[in-house]
Design a protein around this motif. Structure first.
Motif, short mmCIF file in Angstrom:
data_model
loop_
_atom_site.label_atom_id
_atom_site.label_comp_id
_atom_site.label_asym_id
_atom_site.label_seq_id
_atom_site.Cartn_x
_atom_site.Cartn_y
_atom_site.Cartn_z
N THR A 228 0.80 -1.23 0.00
CA THR A 228 0.00 0.00 0.00
C THR A 228 0.83 1.27 0.00
N VAL A 229 2.13 1.19 0.29
CA VAL A 229 2.97 2.39 0.34
C VAL A 229 4.14 2.22 -0.63
N ALA B 57 -1.77 6.09 4.75
CA ALA B 57 -1.47 4.70 4.40
C ALA B 57 -0.71 3.97 5.49
N ASP C 131 -0.74 1.03 7.52
CA ASP C 131 -1.41 -0.27 7.54
C ASP C 131 -1.71 -0.69 8.98
#
Length: 340
Positions: free
Chosen positions: A145-146, A273, A275
């Motif tokens: 996600t990053v 972002a 998580d």
């Protein structure tokens, strides 16, 4: 007898691995290739410079001619060199793509040309992305996600593709969050410890509910070396520890060890972002290679805090005058040990 090239060997995990490797009797020779960026320092290698089997090369994995020259005299590669901080990746995605993706491509190309016998690519559980529940196995899809995690996922695939296309004997390891002595104070444990020991506040994102699995660096290094020695080419091995904690639970332990209380904690809005939970299974390396983490978490965390308590000079970034310029091999005068 093996000649092992360790990229990023002056960084936190890499330097611990090099010192462990040199303690192994059968290790003939170790070469560290490190660019000595902000988180890599020759001081991390400390007493390892007393060992005549160690050679230090100051250079970047992006320097293809240098990589090719160094690679030629080695049998094994353990690849740590990477940009690795999530917050930094949000501010400079291009550097992460260049170092982690292109750098890995340059390494595997050279390793293929020189018929390297073993190539271990060191990665992270962050490539699996967040899991609200359940655990990721090595066969699960990569859902980063990053930018940092995306660059590592891409580098994993590049390394594995070299095995599938050219037969390069690559293994990929993916670890959970590491901690231990001499970690650059930007990750949560060394950052919180150094702030608390200075009497400064620390900050928790959101409500402090982010869950991470914690792995002492010595256990991680042991797992990596099991893979180097006996991993199956083309396979991925997760390497985890035995302790899952929320960021609030971890903070509570650090407050206790540093003699501080919750008045030292400030809550701030969550970062982009961030998580909420990572979780992965590491049955595969346990069942196939006999891996089992040895360090008790609380004891290891206490030892880590004590290291920072007694090494005040390592709390801040070291001046870049410690970087070595041409010639690329560290001069004898600079090889005097500086104990970590």
């Amino acid at each position: 007898m093996n000649a092992v090239l360790v990229t990023g060997g002056a960084g936190f995990i890499g330097s611990h691995y090099v010192k462990a490797l040199l303690r192994a009797d059968e290790t003939a020779r170790v070469t560290v290739l490190d660019a000595l960026t902000y988180a890599g320092h020759v001081e991390n290698l400390g007493e390892a410079f007393l060992d005549p089997r160690l050679t230090f090369v100051h250079g970047s994995i992006l320097d293809a001619p240098l990589v090719d020259q160094v690679m030629a005299s080695h049998t094994h590669v353990v690849h740590f060199a990477a940009e690795s901080h999530v917050d930094r990746s949000l501010l400079g995605e291009a550097l992460f793509a260049e170092t982690n993706v292109l750098g890995t491509q340059i390494l595997v190309n050279a390793a293929t040309r020189h018929h390297i016998e073993r190539f271990v690519h060191v990665s992270t559980d962050e490539v699996y992305g967040p899991l609200i529940e359940g655990t990721a196995t090595e066969d699960d899809p990569l859902l980063p996600t990053v930018p940092y995690a995306a660059s590592k996922a891409a580098s994993d695939l590049i390394a594995l593709s070299a095995h599938r296309t050219y037969g390069l004997p690559v293994c990929v390891t993916r670890s959970s969050n590491n901690f231990g002595s001499a970690q650059y104070p930007e990750k949560i444990i060394p950052l919180f410890v150094t702030r608390l020991l200075r009497g400064e506040p620390v900050t928790l994102h959101g409500r402090g509910e982010h869950v991470r699995n914690w792995l002492h660096v010595s256990d991680h290094c042991a797992g990596i070396d099991l893979v180097r020695r006996g991993g199956t080419p083309g396979e991925v091995y997760n390497i985890g520890g035995g302790t899952d904690l929320t960021s609030s639970e971890l903070t509570g332990e650090l407050l206790r060890l540093c003699g501080a209380d919750w008045n030292s904690v400030r809550y701030i809005p969550d970062r982009r972002a961030n998580d909420i939970r990572y979780s992965m299974a590491w049955d595969k390396i346990a069942n196939q290679l006999g891996y089992e983490p040895q360090r008790d978490f609380l004891e290891a965390l206490s030892d880590t805090v004590e290291w920072y308590r007694h090494h005040h000079g390592r709390w801040t970034p070291l001046p870049h005058t410690c970087a070595v310029t041409s010639p690329q091999v560290l001069p004898d005068a600079a090889r005097e040990p500086q104990h970590a």
